[in-house]
Motif scaffolding. Sequence first.
Motif, mmCIF file in Angstrom:
data_model
loop_
_atom_site.group_PDB
_atom_site.id
_atom_site.type_symbol
_atom_site.label_atom_id
_atom_site.label_comp_id
_atom_site.label_asym_id
_atom_site.label_seq_id
_atom_site.Cartn_x
_atom_site.Cartn_y
_atom_site.Cartn_z
ATOM 1 N N ALA A 59 0.845 -1.194 0.000
ATOM 2 C CA ALA A 59 0.000 0.000 0.000
ATOM 3 C C ALA A 59 0.880 1.242 0.000
ATOM 4 N N THR A 60 0.372 2.353 -0.589
ATOM 5 C CA THR A 60 1.137 3.597 -0.586
ATOM 6 C C THR A 60 0.907 4.299 0.745
ATOM 7 N N PRO A 61 1.986 4.557 1.504
ATOM 8 C CA PRO A 61 1.802 5.233 2.789
ATOM 9 C C PRO A 61 1.284 6.653 2.571
ATOM 10 N N THR A 62 0.310 7.059 3.348
ATOM 11 C CA THR A 62 -0.307 8.365 3.103
ATOM 12 C C THR A 62 0.129 9.442 4.089
ATOM 13 N N ASP A 63 0.621 9.052 5.276
ATOM 14 C CA ASP A 63 1.109 10.128 6.164
ATOM 15 C C ASP A 63 2.628 10.194 6.073
ATOM 16 N N PRO A 64 3.205 11.394 6.263
ATOM 17 C CA PRO A 64 4.645 11.595 6.053
ATOM 18 C C PRO A 64 5.525 10.655 6.877
ATOM 19 N N ALA A 65 5.205 10.446 8.164
ATOM 20 C CA ALA A 65 6.071 9.613 9.011
ATOM 21 C C ALA A 65 6.185 8.205 8.433
ATOM 22 N N THR A 66 5.042 7.618 8.048
ATOM 23 C CA THR A 66 5.070 6.266 7.493
ATOM 24 C C THR A 66 5.805 6.251 6.152
ATOM 25 N N ALA A 67 5.572 7.288 5.342
ATOM 26 C CA ALA A 67 6.224 7.340 4.029
ATOM 27 C C ALA A 67 7.743 7.344 4.184
ATOM 28 N N VAL A 68 8.235 8.129 5.147
ATOM 29 C CA VAL A 68 9.681 8.209 5.390
ATOM 30 C C VAL A 68 10.200 6.839 5.832
ATOM 31 N N LEU A 69 9.478 6.211 6.783
ATOM 32 C CA LEU A 69 9.902 4.911 7.311
ATOM 33 C C LEU A 69 9.929 3.843 6.229
ATOM 34 N N VAL A 70 8.896 3.821 5.395
ATOM 35 C CA VAL A 70 8.812 2.790 4.355
ATOM 36 C C VAL A 70 9.960 2.943 3.358
ATOM 37 N N TRP A 71 10.229 4.199 2.937
ATOM 38 C CA TRP A 71 11.328 4.424 1.984
ATOM 39 C C TRP A 71 12.654 3.987 2.575
ATOM 40 N N LEU A 72 12.899 4.412 3.841
ATOM 41 C CA LEU A 72 14.154 4.042 4.508
ATOM 42 C C LEU A 72 14.262 2.534 4.684
ATOM 43 N N GLY A 73 13.102 1.900 5.006
ATOM 44 C CA GLY A 73 13.079 0.449 5.196
ATOM 45 C C GLY A 73 13.511 -0.272 3.929
ATOM 46 N N TYR A 74 12.868 0.082 2.792
ATOM 47 C CA TYR A 74 13.184 -0.601 1.532
ATOM 48 C C TYR A 74 14.607 -0.308 1.084
ATOM 49 N N ILE A 75 15.034 0.961 1.198
ATOM 50 C CA ILE A 75 16.369 1.300 0.682
ATOM 51 C C ILE A 75 17.452 0.586 1.488
ATOM 52 N N ASN A 76 17.234 0.431 2.801
ATOM 53 C CA ASN A 76 18.249 -0.251 3.612
ATOM 54 C C ASN A 76 18.287 -1.747 3.320
#
Length: 376
Positions: A136-153
């Motif tokens: 799912a596409t994260p809709t709030d900024p905090a989750t969006a940041v976490l998801v991007w960092l999670g995948y990139i790491n």
Amino acid sequence: MQAQIKLGRIFGIEIGLHYSWLIVALLITLSLSGHFKSTNPQWSDSVVWFSALVTAFLFFVTIVIHELSHSLVARMHGLTVRSITLFALGGVSQIERDSPNARTEFWIGIAGPLASAVIGSMCLGVALSLAWRPAATPTDPATAVLVWLGYINLLLAGFNMIPGFPLDGGRVLRSILWWITGVRSRATRLAAQVGEFVSYVFIVIGLMRFFSGAGLGGLWISFIGWFLLDASRASQAQAGVAEALKGLVVGDVMSRDYVTVDGRSNIQTFADEHLLRSGRRCFIVMENGKVTGLITPHEVRHIPHSQWPYKTLDVVMRPLDQLRTVAIDTPVMKALEIKGREDVNQLPVIVNGALEGIISRSHILQLLQTKAELDR
Ligand SMILES: [Zn+2]
């Protein structure tokens, strides 16, 4: 890789940036803002930019943690870590010596990818607890940041585990080959050969993507491959040198035929009679029958010509007590290591306090060349 911007120290290890990193940081922030804008068009511009900046900063922090974990494991095994430098393609830890054994090499190599995998899983874990669902596409900024960092790491952990030396996975492969064969240089050479193969794969894939319309992203992959190719070839050459010099000590290759000069003579005389005439680069400075130091073009270069007649050699030479010296039974490989670390081309060989000879980089190079010519 020299850091041009120093950021400070963590656990006594200097953290620095290479200029190339700034360009990449800018590109990441720009592409992140584009990404957030397209996935969440309802966000205001300030939310988009703030999230992009925070994400880029945290990404930088996670890369430092990745490098720190290599460094701290190295230090736990008694190796000195000088600094960590971040550049366009990630980070490098400057560890003073090579690992003493295969087991140490294994843990140093795997520590970074493990750290990235743990960070990635933790970010996604926290995002899940914030009601994010995978895919799912994260809709709030905090989750969006976490998801991007999670995948990139997680991606970083995976990329670094590709088994081509000098990537982390290549270090792990090298440690395993080292453990099996018991010969470090052979293991390095094999792991670096795999690294070379991986590099070509990267270059080809990158070019194919570029010509099929993927744009700069494709070229970027080729660029990483090209960089890896360079690094893996350097590692192979280094392993070759280590093999060729194995078993040789300083006494075998040092030169006993050196020229001495008087410490009280001035630079002008020295230049006229020796430096600009003989083609030699290194001279021993003596005073009252004793060796007091060493002089090379390097020391003379900084002195303005007008002062040459008035400055004596004992003022500008490298004094013996400030010089690293080696013993006659020091392995040649070790002497090369010292030369690299101290950034000098010659080392005096001292036996019982007296000068016995000089070992120079050009000497070692000539020896290697001869060995290569005769295929021995
Ligand atoms: Zn790493």
